[in-house]
Write a protein that holds these residues in place. Structure first.
Motif, PDB file in Angstrom:
ATOM      1  N   ASN A 278       0.944  -1.232   0.014  1.00 47.19           N
ATOM      2  CA  ASN A 278      -0.094   0.087   0.007  1.00 47.19           C
ATOM      3  C   ASN A 278       0.754   1.281   0.057  1.00 47.19           C
ATOM      4  O   ASN A 278       0.417   2.423  -0.354  1.00 47.19           O
ATOM      5  CB  ASN A 278      -0.870  -0.110   1.354  1.00 47.19           C
ATOM      6  CG  ASN A 278      -2.104   1.083   1.261  1.00 47.19           C
ATOM      7  OD1 ASN A 278      -2.564   1.159   0.060  1.00 47.19           O
ATOM      8  ND2 ASN A 278      -1.952   1.863   2.371  1.00 47.19           N
ATOM      9  N   CYS A 279       2.071   1.095   0.407  1.00 49.64           N
ATOM     10  CA  CYS A 279       2.969   2.470   0.726  1.00 49.64           C
ATOM     11  C   CYS A 279       4.249   2.256   0.078  1.00 49.64           C
ATOM     12  O   CYS A 279       5.403   2.784   0.619  1.00 49.64           O
ATOM     13  CB  CYS A 279       2.991   3.037   2.220  1.00 49.64           C
ATOM     14  SG  CYS A 279       3.762   1.857   3.174  1.00 49.64           S
ATOM     15  N   LYS A 280       4.496   1.364  -0.907  1.00 43.89           N
ATOM     16  CA  LYS A 280       5.675   0.831  -1.574  1.00 43.89           C
ATOM     17  C   LYS A 280       6.183   1.913  -2.378  1.00 43.89           C
ATOM     18  O   LYS A 280       5.632   2.534  -3.212  1.00 43.89           O
ATOM     19  CB  LYS A 280       5.604  -0.459  -2.448  1.00 43.89           C
ATOM     20  CG  LYS A 280       6.712  -1.190  -2.740  1.00 43.89           C
ATOM     21  CD  LYS A 280       6.212  -2.563  -3.636  1.00 43.89           C
ATOM     22  CE  LYS A 280       7.567  -3.067  -4.294  1.00 43.89           C
ATOM     23  NZ  LYS A 280       7.235  -4.498  -4.699  1.00 43.89           N
ATOM     24  N   GLU A 281       7.409   2.086  -2.300  1.00 44.92           N
ATOM     25  CA  GLU A 281       8.119   3.098  -2.977  1.00 44.92           C
ATOM     26  C   GLU A 281       9.683   2.995  -3.351  1.00 44.92           C
ATOM     27  O   GLU A 281       9.942   2.187  -2.515  1.00 44.92           O
ATOM     28  CB  GLU A 281       8.119   4.585  -2.199  1.00 44.92           C
ATOM     29  CG  GLU A 281       8.920   4.696  -0.829  1.00 44.92           C
ATOM     30  CD  GLU A 281       8.944   6.095  -0.263  1.00 44.92           C
ATOM     31  OE1 GLU A 281       8.337   6.939  -0.898  1.00 44.92           O
ATOM     32  OE2 GLU A 281       9.795   6.123   0.657  1.00 44.92           O
ATOM     33  N   PRO A 282      10.021   3.210  -4.605  1.00 45.39           N
ATOM     34  CA  PRO A 282      11.408   3.115  -4.916  1.00 45.39           C
ATOM     35  C   PRO A 282      12.211   3.958  -4.138  1.00 45.39           C
ATOM     36  O   PRO A 282      12.036   5.099  -3.998  1.00 45.39           O
ATOM     37  CB  PRO A 282      11.527   3.283  -6.465  1.00 45.39           C
ATOM     38  CG  PRO A 282      10.138   4.148  -6.437  1.00 45.39           C
ATOM     39  CD  PRO A 282       9.171   4.068  -5.570  1.00 45.39           C
ATOM     40  N   TYR A 283      13.714   3.650  -4.308  1.00 40.06           N
ATOM     41  CA  TYR A 283      14.723   4.515  -3.632  1.00 40.06           C
ATOM     42  C   TYR A 283      16.015   4.033  -4.130  1.00 40.06           C
ATOM     43  O   TYR A 283      16.294   2.862  -4.616  1.00 40.06           O
ATOM     44  CB  TYR A 283      14.559   4.822  -2.183  1.00 40.06           C
ATOM     45  CG  TYR A 283      15.254   3.607  -1.286  1.00 40.06           C
ATOM     46  CD1 TYR A 283      16.250   3.780  -0.662  1.00 40.06           C
ATOM     47  CD2 TYR A 283      14.551   2.186  -1.236  1.00 40.06           C
ATOM     48  CE1 TYR A 283      16.831   2.682   0.296  1.00 40.06           C
ATOM     49  CE2 TYR A 283      15.222   1.159  -0.496  1.00 40.06           C
ATOM     50  CZ  TYR A 283      16.097   1.607   0.288  1.00 40.06           C
ATOM     51  OH  TYR A 283      16.759   0.455   1.092  1.00 40.06           O
ATOM     52  N   ARG A 284      16.945   4.892  -3.905  1.00 39.18           N
ATOM     53  CA  ARG A 284      18.330   4.537  -4.222  1.00 39.18           C
ATOM     54  C   ARG A 284      19.120   4.576  -2.927  1.00 39.18           C
ATOM     55  O   ARG A 284      19.645   5.535  -2.611  1.00 39.18           O
ATOM     56  CB  ARG A 284      19.104   5.071  -5.214  1.00 39.18           C
ATOM     57  CG  ARG A 284      18.269   5.235  -6.720  1.00 39.18           C
ATOM     58  CD  ARG A 284      18.796   5.960  -7.808  1.00 39.18           C
ATOM     59  NE  ARG A 284      18.110   5.981  -8.943  1.00 39.18           N
ATOM     60  CZ  ARG A 284      17.902   4.996  -9.934  1.00 39.18           C
ATOM     61  NH1 ARG A 284      18.460   3.923  -9.617  1.00 39.18           N
ATOM     62  NH2 ARG A 284      16.997   4.966 -10.914  1.00 39.18           N
ATOM     63  N   PRO A 285      19.792   3.378  -2.140  1.00 38.11           N
ATOM     64  CA  PRO A 285      20.587   3.471  -1.006  1.00 38.11           C
ATOM     65  C   PRO A 285      21.873   3.575  -1.639  1.00 38.11           C
ATOM     66  O   PRO A 285      22.368   3.384  -2.943  1.00 38.11           O
ATOM     67  CB  PRO A 285      20.357   2.041  -0.558  1.00 38.11           C
ATOM     68  CG  PRO A 285      19.986   1.108  -1.660  1.00 38.11           C
ATOM     69  CD  PRO A 285      19.005   1.994  -2.623  1.00 38.11           C
ATOM     70  N   PRO A 286      22.753   4.132  -0.838  1.00 43.17           N
ATOM     71  CA  PRO A 286      24.125   4.558  -1.349  1.00 43.17           C
ATOM     72  C   PRO A 286      25.071   3.175  -1.690  1.00 43.17           C
ATOM     73  O   PRO A 286      24.872   2.254  -1.078  1.00 43.17           O
ATOM     74  CB  PRO A 286      24.864   5.142  -0.081  1.00 43.17           C
ATOM     75  CG  PRO A 286      23.851   5.422   0.882  1.00 43.17           C
ATOM     76  CD  PRO A 286      22.608   4.595   0.360  1.00 43.17           C
ATOM     77  N   LEU A 287      25.675   3.366  -2.890  1.00 45.87           N
ATOM     78  CA  LEU A 287      26.360   2.078  -3.194  1.00 45.87           C
ATOM     79  C   LEU A 287      27.245   1.510  -2.045  1.00 45.87           C
ATOM     80  O   LEU A 287      27.464   0.219  -2.231  1.00 45.87           O
ATOM     81  CB  LEU A 287      27.155   2.448  -4.587  1.00 45.87           C
ATOM     82  CG  LEU A 287      27.789   1.530  -5.340  1.00 45.87           C
ATOM     83  CD1 LEU A 287      26.802   0.232  -5.702  1.00 45.87           C
ATOM     84  CD2 LEU A 287      28.724   1.756  -6.590  1.00 45.87           C
ATOM     85  N   GLU A 288      28.144   2.433  -1.558  1.00 48.14           N
ATOM     86  CA  GLU A 288      29.079   1.955  -0.625  1.00 48.14           C
ATOM     87  C   GLU A 288      28.466   1.131   0.738  1.00 48.14           C
ATOM     88  O   GLU A 288      28.964   0.248   1.174  1.00 48.14           O
ATOM     89  CB  GLU A 288      29.875   2.999   0.047  1.00 48.14           C
ATOM     90  CG  GLU A 288      29.282   3.993   0.859  1.00 48.14           C
ATOM     91  CD  GLU A 288      28.713   5.260  -0.021  1.00 48.14           C
ATOM     92  OE1 GLU A 288      28.417   6.214   0.666  1.00 48.14           O
ATOM     93  OE2 GLU A 288      28.452   4.934  -1.324  1.00 48.14           O
TER      94      GLU A 288
END
Length: 583
Positions: free
Chosen positions: A472-482
């Motif tokens: 219901n509240c799923k969203e994309p994001y980009r965590p830091p590569l390191e």
């Protein structure tokens, strides 16, 4: 954020320079410290020389970090929910402000680099830690968590009992292990009165409504804490006055047909309830603690266990291999993992798949938690001499096709299970090991001959339970590569990877998770692995052969579910990354 390094000024010296303590007071505290080893700040507070906030401000100065007075700050609701509640509770931390690409987090311990790394990985933002008082952080969690306050029905029930937040009413005794018979009689009367009945009923109904698997009622010195375990994580729901504890525990004991007069020994019982047309069994356990009896109620939903293998979270190739093992006429299939990892549910799903009018299926369990139609289930009864081993000896005379042993705990049970699997029976059982290959060494450690293990075990399924991202509240994001590299997550080369998380909503109670999914590791026995077992080869070689045979580790299975947007890296870290598991 890197914390400042270099020589630190002592807390006592800072307080002295600020004029908050005298040299004589500091010397007295230092003298106490030599004998107790306590922190100087805590000693100064105990001696009444300074207030806790003075020490915290000095600690903040020592760290060269701001000290936040959260009571005076206006906080943004969206920012407060940028980190799930269970993480805030775990690290006693709270997000309070966004500053460009940085997230300002108030923490009781801003030097906790593991907490900072976890929050950075989860949010994809740089974490700027600041110091705050623990009680301020607890108050903030109370403001942000809908479940911390009891619902209106429960509040009304407590008020009817006389719970208004004040002291102990004169006619409600606080019963301890050494309580008098008169106290016990009064508590028994209270436990049968409408208000306390309503309190217990609402506690159970609310837990079922919130999808809790366990209810914890835990006494403290001055209060009683109630926590629910939802999707494998404990959440504090409310705190009630201590004088409610005795009638509350007594009411639970009465419902579970337990001896309310026995408060010195652990007790077990069972409660059957019906809620919204569904049947539930509550397995009750009480335990005497220094502050009184603690009660835990495990909620068993009779309909939840009747699920198919396809709903457990296995990838198609793993499910196909498991189903091919299940149709074998004989052999032993082991499920491994810690307590609460879903082994019983997986075994029941297998039994449901196997069960048919042409097969005689018998189980021995401790205890029988769920009743399965068409299957003969036997419960362990040690007082009567009915153990896993004695039941197994008689099972072979019952003309069984499939035998399920709740758990292999000793050599006798293991040997009988092995012999049953070698004489034309399919045997399902569980072991407590971290991964699939370790099950072999566990049986060897118990004393089972390696050639018997290689001849009887056809497959080992290790598993864990992780929480699903709330759809219901799923969203994309980009965590830091390191941060990904640090936990061993390798992003596929040349492929842009999108990660998902739950933002938090009313449906998931702002945790970002709703429901659970299994993470699996299946080792199928082949000739190479069997030869290694017979030769007593090291565990590393057995694992290497299993990987060469196509086994995916728990870590690989979990990370694949992360890439598919089913769960999060944090969940995989939480449930898998224990010593020796899934690495």
């Amino acid at each position: 954020m890197a914390l400042p390094r270099g020589p630190k000024k002592q807390i006592g010296q800072i307080l002295l320079e600020q004029g908050l303590v005298t040299q004589a007071q500091l010397d007295q505290a230092l003298s106490v410290q030599k004998s107790t080893g306590e922190r100087i700040g805590a000693i100064l507070i105990e001696l009444g020389f300074v207030k806790e906030r003075d020490v915290l401000r000095a600690y903040a100065q020592q760290l060269n970090l701001p000290f936040l007075d959260l009571e005076k700050m206006a906080l943004d609701e969206a920012t407060m929910r940028s980190i799930p509640q269970n993480i805030c509770q775990k690290y006693n931390a709270f997000p309070i402000q966004r500053n460009g690409g940085k997230l300002v987090v108030a923490m009781a311990d801003p030097t906790n680099v593991f907490a900072i790394d976890d929050m950075r990985l989860m949010t994809g933002m740089e974490i700027q830690p600041m110091l705050a008082a623990p009680e301020d952080l607890s108050a903030l969690r109370g403001r942000s968590e809908p479940g911390v306050m009891a619902d209106e029905t429960l509040q009304n029930a407590l008020q009817a009992l006389g719970v208004t937040g004040g002291g102990n009413p004169a006619d409600v005794p606080v019963v301890t292990a050494g309580g008098t018979d008169e106290d016990l009689d009064r508590v028994r009367e209270l436990a049968e009165e409408v208000p306390i009945i309503r309190v217990v009923n609402v506690l159970i109904q609310t837990a079922i409504k919130d999808r809790a698997s366990d209810i914890h009622v835990e006494p403290d010195r001055r209060s009683v804490r109630v926590r629910y375990r939802v999707d494998g994580v404990l959440h504090e729901m409310m705190s009630i006055p201590k004088y409610v504890h005795a009638p509350l525990i007594s009411r639970i004991k009465i419902m579970a047909d337990m001896n309310i007069a026995e408060r010195r020994l652990p007790l077990d019982g069972r409660i059957h309830v019906r809620h919204e047309g569904k049947d539930y069994d509550l397995r009750v356990s009480t335990l005497p603690t220094v502050f009184g009896e603690k009660a835990v109620m495990r909620i068993l939903d009779q309909s939840s266990v009747l699920i198919g293998l396809h709903k457990l979270g296995m990838f198609p190739e793993v499910q196909t291999d498991v189903e091919s093992l299940m149709i074998q006429p004989n052999g032993m299939i082991l499920s491994t993992g810690p307590t609460g990892s879903g082994k019983t549910t997986t075994q029941y799903a297998m039994l449901n798949k196997i069960n048919s009018p042409e097969k005689n299926v018998i189980t021995i369990e401790d205890p029988v938690e769920y009743q399965l139609p068409g299957i003969n289930q036997v419960g362990v009864n040690r007082k009567a001499g009915l153990t896993f081993a004695t039941a197994m000896r008689h099972f072979v005379r019952q003309d069984p096709d499939v035998i399920m042993v709740g758990e292999i705990r000793d050599l006798e049970t293991a040997e009988i299970a092995v012999q049953a699997s070698l004489t034309g029976h399919l045997v399902l059982s569980t072991l407590h090991t971290n991964d699939a290959p370790s099950a072999v060494t566990r049986l060897v450690d118990m004393g089972v001959e390696p050639f018997l293990i290689s001849a009887s075990v056809v497959g080992v399924l290790a598993q864990r339970l992780g929480r699903r991202i709330c759809t219901n509240c799923k969203e994309p994001y980009r965590p830091p590569l390191e941060a990904l590299t640090r936990v061993g997550f390798r992003v596929p080369d040349g492929k842009e990877t999108i990660f998902y998380r739950g933002r938090g909503c009313e449906l998931c109670k702002h945790t970002g998770y709703y429901g659970r999914i299994g993470v699996f590791e299946l080792m199928v026995m082949n000739e190479e692995i069997a030869d290694l077992i017979v030769k007593r080869a090291p565990l590393s070689e057995v694992k290497e052969a299993a990987l060469a045979n196509g086994m995916k580790t728990l870590k690989q299975d979990g990370f694949q579910k992360v890439l598919e947007g089913v769960t999060t890296i944090e969940e995989v870290m939480r449930v898998i990354f224990t010593a020796g598991a899934g690495m």
